[in-house]
Write a protein that holds these residues in place. Structure first.
Motif: not given
Length: 265
Positions: A149-177
């Motif tokens: 469980x990672x309560x602070x997971x980040x999943x974003x899709x934001x405008x980037x010119x004519x396309x979109x930018x995906x950004x995801x941040x996931x804590x896979x191990x304690x203290x390691x993302x």
């Protein structure tokens, strides 16, 4: 297997009993033997208003040695080459086993498989599963999956010119993302089609199947890479800090799907 990407070992199907007291001993053994408990009944997760990134990249066959329990065969993409799958998804409305609706994010890493049971448009073995949904994690753990469980997971899709930018941040191990970052494109109109995705996992509990039936799945092109610490368990498995997905790299969108989770013993 746990978050350190070590696979679990299945219980042996039979136990050899040795006895010198004849039939009375065999009867006594039968009387005290505890049968395996019945597998829990399948449950459904209803998914609505979802987007995802899914990537499939080449991996040296030597890197998956010891990762797959008996009963699974890795798909091949050339001599000595297997496939690693990375996925991150967010659904705005999720109901777990008939429970209240919530927003939920998941990310998982796996090995691409030949279909174990003849079903699915894609089949993968789960090495790592992370979510921010406590309800989903609790139910999957009942079926033997060591969800992180990672309560602070980040999943974003934001405008980037004519396309979109995906950004995801996931804590896979304690203290390691680990991170997913890159350019994605929405699917072209009118390209949606049915799609069935199966994710598998085996543990002492049995063989678990997460089967997601998507009536209308649409996919756009993506150019996304995964970044992680070389010293993490995931980084050691991938043998690098950066992983790309030339075999398949898509931004998926679907308005409705049902994931059915079942367990065989």
């Amino acid at each position: 297997m746990n978050a350190s990407l070590h696979p679990s070992t299945m219980l042996p199907a039979t136990t050899l009993l040795k006895c010198v007291a004849g039939s009375l001993c065999l009867m006594a053994a039968a009387a005290v033997a505890d049968p395996l408990p019945r597998a829990p009944s399948p449950f459904a997760v209803v998914l609505n208003d979802c987007t995802e990134f899914a990537g499939l990249g080449p991996l040296a066959g030597t890197q998956i040695q010891g990762r797959l329990p008996p009963g699974y065969t890795a798909a091949t993409f050339g001599p000595g080459t297997a496939g690693v799958v990375a996925r991150a998804s967010r659904c705005d409305r999720v109901s777990v086993d008939g429970g209240p609706v919530e927003r939920a994010t998941v990310s998982h890493i796996g090995i691409n498989l030949m279909t174990p049971d003849g079903t699915g448009d894609i089949n993968n073995y789960t090495l790592l599963y992370v979510t921010d949904s406590w309800r989903l994690a609790a139910k999957l753990r009942e079926f033997g999956l060591p969800v992180r469980i990672d309560s602070n997971m980040v999943y974003e899709v934001n405008p980037a010119g004519s396309a979109l930018e995906l950004y995801a941040q996931v804590q896979a191990e304690p203290g390691i993302t680990y991170f997913l970052d890159g350019v994605v494109n929405d699917p072209a109109p009118g390209t949606a089609a049915p799609f069935l995705a199966n994710w598998w996992y085996s543990s002492r509990a049995g063989r678990m199947k997460m089967s997601t039936d998507i009536p209308a799945f649409a996919a756009g092109q993506a150019d996304v890479a995964l970044f992680n610490s070389r010293e993490s368990a995931l980084g050691q498995f991938l043998a690098g800090n950066r992983t790309v997905f030339p075999l398949l790299s898509v931004r998926g969108k679907f308005s409705h799907a049902v994931m059915t989770v079942s367990l065989e013993r």
